[in-house]
Design a protein around this motif. Structure first.
Motif, PDB file in Angstrom:
ATOM      1  N   SER A  61      -1.610  -1.936   4.174  1.00  0.00           N
ATOM      2  CA  SER A  61      -2.196  -3.213   4.566  1.00  0.00           C
ATOM      3  C   SER A  61      -1.098  -4.176   4.983  1.00  0.00           C
ATOM      4  CB  SER A  61      -2.978  -3.835   3.399  1.00  0.00           C
ATOM      5  OG  SER A  61      -4.023  -2.997   2.976  1.00  0.00           O
ATOM      6  N   ARG A 116      -3.355   4.212   2.445  1.00  0.00           N
ATOM      7  CA  ARG A 116      -3.778   3.155   3.358  1.00  0.00           C
ATOM      8  C   ARG A 116      -2.868   1.957   3.173  1.00  0.00           C
ATOM      9  NH1 ARG A 116      -9.371  -0.320   4.011  1.00  0.00           N
ATOM     10  NH2 ARG A 116      -8.608  -1.291   2.102  1.00  0.00           N
ATOM     11  N   ASP A 136      -3.521   9.899   6.964  1.00  0.00           N
ATOM     12  CA  ASP A 136      -4.049  11.138   6.391  1.00  0.00           C
ATOM     13  C   ASP A 136      -3.154  12.312   6.749  1.00  0.00           C
ATOM     14  OD1 ASP A 136      -7.248   9.871   7.367  1.00  0.00           O
ATOM     15  OD2 ASP A 136      -6.394   9.859   5.337  1.00  0.00           O
ATOM     16  N   TYR A 169      -4.629  -2.753   8.956  1.00  0.00           N
ATOM     17  CA  TYR A 169      -4.553  -1.548   8.140  1.00  0.00           C
ATOM     18  C   TYR A 169      -3.927  -0.393   8.900  1.00  0.00           C
ATOM     19  CZ  TYR A 169      -7.983  -3.926   5.157  1.00  0.00           C
ATOM     20  OH  TYR A 169      -8.627  -4.823   4.336  1.00  0.00           O
ATOM     21  N   GLY A 181       0.777  -1.231   0.000  1.00  0.00           N
ATOM     22  CA  GLY A 181       0.000   0.000   0.000  1.00  0.00           C
ATOM     23  C   GLY A 181       0.805   1.275   0.000  1.00  0.00           C
ATOM     24  N   GLN A 226      -4.470   3.629   8.091  1.00  0.00           N
ATOM     25  CA  GLN A 226      -4.933   4.756   7.295  1.00  0.00           C
ATOM     26  C   GLN A 226      -4.109   5.973   7.683  1.00  0.00           C
ATOM     27  OE1 GLN A 226      -7.316   4.958   4.807  1.00  0.00           O
ATOM     28  NE2 GLN A 226      -6.643   7.083   4.565  1.00  0.00           N
ATOM     29  N   SER A 247      -3.064  11.164   1.388  1.00  0.00           N
ATOM     30  CA  SER A 247      -3.429   9.998   2.191  1.00  0.00           C
ATOM     31  C   SER A 247      -2.968   8.714   1.522  1.00  0.00           C
ATOM     32  CB  SER A 247      -4.960   9.938   2.373  1.00  0.00           C
ATOM     33  OG  SER A 247      -5.440  11.045   3.073  1.00  0.00           O
TER      34      SER A 247
END
Length: 115
Positions: free
Chosen positions: A21, A19, A83, A79, A8, A81, A17
């Motif tokens: 994995s 994400r 940002d 995950y 990712g 995430q 951003s």
């Protein structure tokens, strides 16, 4: 030991951003304290985010409020995430358990943040 496999990563501009994995065969993420770590050349690997079996999350001060760790118990995927990325977030990101590490370290996934 089971190998961790991260994916990712990529190149984004500041403010962007991504994400990430992490998978690890059938290793049960939901029953273990899982963490994301990152490393830059010449620096020690540092903990970025973690999640306990009951879902309590932890974050380093540098990413708190911008990164979110989660897991999909059915798919056994971890995950991250990310940002509002900053240039200082650029690193290779890895997943593993909290110490003592239960997974073989993967190759990581590279995140580049630049304009």
């Amino acid at each position: 030991q089971v190998d961790a496999v991260e994916s990712g990563g990529g190149s984004v501009q500041p403010g962007g951003s991504l994400r990430l994995s992490c998978t690890a065969s059938d290793y049960p993420f939901s029953r273990n304290h899982m963490r994301w770590y990152r490393e830059t050349p010449g620096n020690e690997r540092e903990m970025v985010a973690g999640i306990t079996p009951i879902g309590i999350t932890e974050y380093s001060e540098s990413v708190k409020g911008r990164f979110t760790i989660s897991r999909d118990n059915a798919e056994n995927v971890l995950y991250l995430q990310m940002d509002s990325l900053k240039p200082e977030d650029a690193a290779t990101y890895f997943c593993n358990t909290a110490w003592p590490y239960q997974l073989t370290w993967g190759r990581g996934t590279l995140v580049t943040v630049s304009s």
